[in-house]
Motif scaffolding. Structure first.
Motif, PDB file in Angstrom:
ATOM      1  N   GLN A  68      38.483  49.691  47.099  1.00  0.00           N
ATOM      2  CA  GLN A  68      38.025  48.233  47.722  1.00  0.00           C
ATOM      3  C   GLN A  68      36.324  48.579  47.903  1.00  0.00           C
ATOM      4  N   ILE A 120      40.023  47.272  41.018  1.00  0.00           N
ATOM      5  CA  ILE A 120      38.873  47.176  42.069  1.00  0.00           C
ATOM      6  C   ILE A 120      39.315  45.940  42.894  1.00  0.00           C
ATOM      7  N   LYS A 121      39.065  45.891  44.130  1.00  0.00           N
ATOM      8  CA  LYS A 121      39.048  44.644  45.142  1.00  0.00           C
ATOM      9  C   LYS A 121      37.456  44.567  45.451  1.00  0.00           C
ATOM     10  N   VAL A 122      37.152  43.256  45.769  1.00  0.00           N
ATOM     11  CA  VAL A 122      35.674  43.230  46.343  1.00  0.00           C
ATOM     12  C   VAL A 122      35.812  42.650  47.747  1.00  0.00           C
TER      13      VAL A 122
END
Lengths: 285, 337
Positions: free
Chosen positions: B26, B188-190
């Motif tokens: 994240q 991937i997390k934002v």
């Protein structure tokens, strides 16, 4: 008549139009520092790094927070920290120099003059950026100031903060995509084709809108605006005029080029899996 | 949240042994912007930096990062770099930034990052941090409106093999490890803080068209594809070199085995003769004979990495051509209108 010489004057070192441009990273950095500020602190302050462009615009590209303590009439800045951090930043990018300082909060406060004076010793004519993280008047106001000296003859009376225009167009943020930056959580980064789809949808929406406008004008429902008309005709004219055969050839050629590449990459992949199978088979001697 | 507070330290220590696998990275928007700024400013030179953050269960939060100065081949400067790193961490801790290394980021040119150096760096990090990640950013791809960020880690089985430096065919078959299993890509997390979200919503321009769209609709992709092909061809050359090495190895191996068989047959015939003559048979093995010396097997690591690289280029070419098709049809439709 001594007053002949004692003239009250505002003197700004460069009174010509002085603008500043902020990169989105700076805003992000300031917000992050504000979120992580110490318990008792009301605001965070820090140094702005960047460069001065040839046309006189102050390009604010980077920033770091500087710890400070504030009481009613005095401000203490951790100068050692400021210098250490500056040295570290310059190791990475020597082209970025101090251009000013930032503070959170709405507008200029009492302690600001003291800090500004400190930064004036570091760099001539620093920029003071304020970011209203409290959203005091319902919007996140971001403003930039330079200080203008108010002097009576040779005697310095005071300094005045003068607001300067600030360019908040965030091309860098646009390149990343506001969709990612403005929500608190994005589960997945968009892939190539998803991004393409979004762009095409937006383009389509725009074209539809133009169509609707033109139709409305033609049918007399909307008063025509010459400027918009010129823009539309410019846009239409910007499509190069090609004969249909030439255009078909162009499109087909590129299509074939791309297909060939696609074919080549698929064949390479097949080759890879084949080679792997052969390699492992060869080991069973 | 409540039951984590209620647990005693002993319980925490006990549960820590069974680490859940890393599922998501994240990243804060701030970190993304910092990485992009650093990588872009120095492009085409390749740069690296350190990632700071927190390790929370199966999520690795990357909350900040700082760039490394461009490295030079000098002992003194290397020590300087270590000092810089410590100094930077100390300074950032003072302003309450997460002071915990979770990996590093690096820029890459057209995705050519699968090298032995990357693996070495990874192993170095892994020694100190149980869970770390490498973020790869490709500035050349982002000119086409793509956010080319990737989070990678080495797979556990690969790390075990690498530690023992054991890349023979037998071991690899035993572990069932193929070239796809070296790197693991982590989704991937934002995330952004609510404050930043508010500011960005405020600052977003009114126009429906952004820079990103312009970049995406750019028609000319040939330079990018050309470079990609060039790299692909180079890699193919490397791969065929590696293949030749293996062929050579197998040829000498089979030659040796033939020699061994011949020798064994001769020895058996001899023993037969000795037995009929009433003498003791000679041993059926002779370590001093050079034909019994094992032929060293070349490491498979290089060929695995090259294969990975090639498949990466293929993927890129596929992606870009896919985009180009849509663009071309779009252009066709526009022109016909």
């Amino acid at each position: 008549m001594a007053s002949e010489h004692t003239v009250l004057q505002f003197s700004s070192p460069s009174s010509v139009s002085f603008t500043a441009k902020v990169h989105p990273l700076v805003i992000f950095n300031i917000c992050d520092c504000y979120v992580r500020r110490p318990d008792q602190a009301e605001r965070v302050i820090g140094t702005l790094l960047g460069s001065i462009l040839p046309d006189g615009t102050v390009d604010i590209r980077n920033s770091y927070a500087v710890p400070h303590s504030e009481s009613s009439d005095q401000v203490a800045l951790d100068i050692d920290y400021h210098h250490n951090m500056l040295i570290s930043h310059q190791k990475v990018n020597p082209k970025e120099v101090i251009v000013g300082w930032y503070s959170t909060g709405l507008g200029v406060t009492a302690g600001s003059a003291l800090i500004h004076e400190f930064y004036s010793r570091e760099v001539p004519n620093p920029v003071h950026l304020t970011v209203d993280t409290g959203f005091n008047n319902g919007e996140g106001t971001i403003k930039a100031y330079v200080s203008v000296n108010l002097s009576l003859g040779d005697r310095q009376l005071a300094a005045q903060f003068q607001e300067i225009p600030l360019d908040l167009r965030m091309v860098e943020a646009e390149q990343v995509g506001f969709d990612i930056l403005k929500t608190t959580m994005v589960d997945k980064l968009p892939t190539d084709l998803e991004g393409m789809e979004a762009s095409m949808e937006r383009l389509l929406a725009l074209i539809d809108e133009v169509y609707k406008y033109v139709d409305n004008v033609v049918e007399g429902r909307v008063a025509p605006d010459n400027n918009i008309g010129r823009f539309i005709s410019d846009t239409v004219a910007s499509i190069p005029k090609l004969s249909p055969t030439a255009f078909d050839k162009l499109v087909n050629d590129s299509l074939q080029d791309h297909l060939l590449l696609l074919y080549l990459s698929s064949i390479t992949r097949t080759q890879l899996s084949l080679a792997e199978k052969l390699n492992t088979a060869a080991q069973v001697l | 949240m409540a039951n984590t507070v209620a647990r005693s330290f002993l319980q925490v220590a006990a549960t820590e042994e069974v680490a859940s696998p890393l599922r998501v990275v994240q990243i804060e928007g701030l970190t993304i912007l910092k990485i992009i700024k650093h990588c872009k400013e120095f492009s085409p030179a390749l740069v690296t930096g350190q990632l700071l953050g927190l390790d929370v269960g199966s999520v690795l939060e990357v909350t900040n990062c700082f760039p490394f100065p461009i490295r030079e081949e000098d002992e003194e400067i290397e020590a300087d770099g270590a000092n810089y790193q410590l100094e930077m961490m100390r300074c950032l801790r003072e302003v309450n930034v997460d002071n915990n290394t979770v990996g590093w980021y690096q820029s890459t040119l057209l995705g050519s990052f699968q090298t032995v150096e990357l693996i070495e760096t990874f192993m170095n990090y892994q020694e100190n941090i149980r869970r770390c990640v490498c973020i790869i950013y490709d500035p050349s791809k982002s000119n086409q409106g793509v956010l080319a960020l990737k989070a990678l880690k080495l797979s556990d089985s690969f790390m075990e093999l690498y530690r023992n430096n054991n890349f023979t065919g037998e071991k690899l078959r035993e572990k069932n490890l193929s070239w796809v299993d070296i790197f693991e890509e982590i989704p991937i997390k934002v995330s952004n803080s609510a404050l930043i979200s508010a500011f960005m919503t405020e600052l977003e321009a009114d126009t429906p068209v952004t820079q990103c769209d312009y970049d995406r609709l750019q028609l000319s992709t040939s330079p990018f594809l050309e470079r990609n092909m060039e790299f692909l061809i180079e890699c193919m050359d490397d791969l065929s070199m590696e293949q030749q090495k293996f062929q050579f190895y197998y040829r000498s191996l089979s030659r040796q085995q033939a020699q061994q068989q011949a020798w064994l047959q001769k020895r058996r015939a001899e023993n037969m003769a000795r037995r009929t003559a009433g003498e003791d048979p000679l041993p059926e093995e002779d370590p001093s004979n050079p034909i019994f010396k094992p032929v060293p097997e070349p490491s498979r690591l290089d060929s695995f990495l090259i294969t990975n690289q090639i498949s990466n280029y293929c993927n890129q070419i596929n992606g870009v051509t896919g985009q180009s098709f849509s663009r071309l049809y779009l252009m066709k439709a526009l022109h016909e209108n």
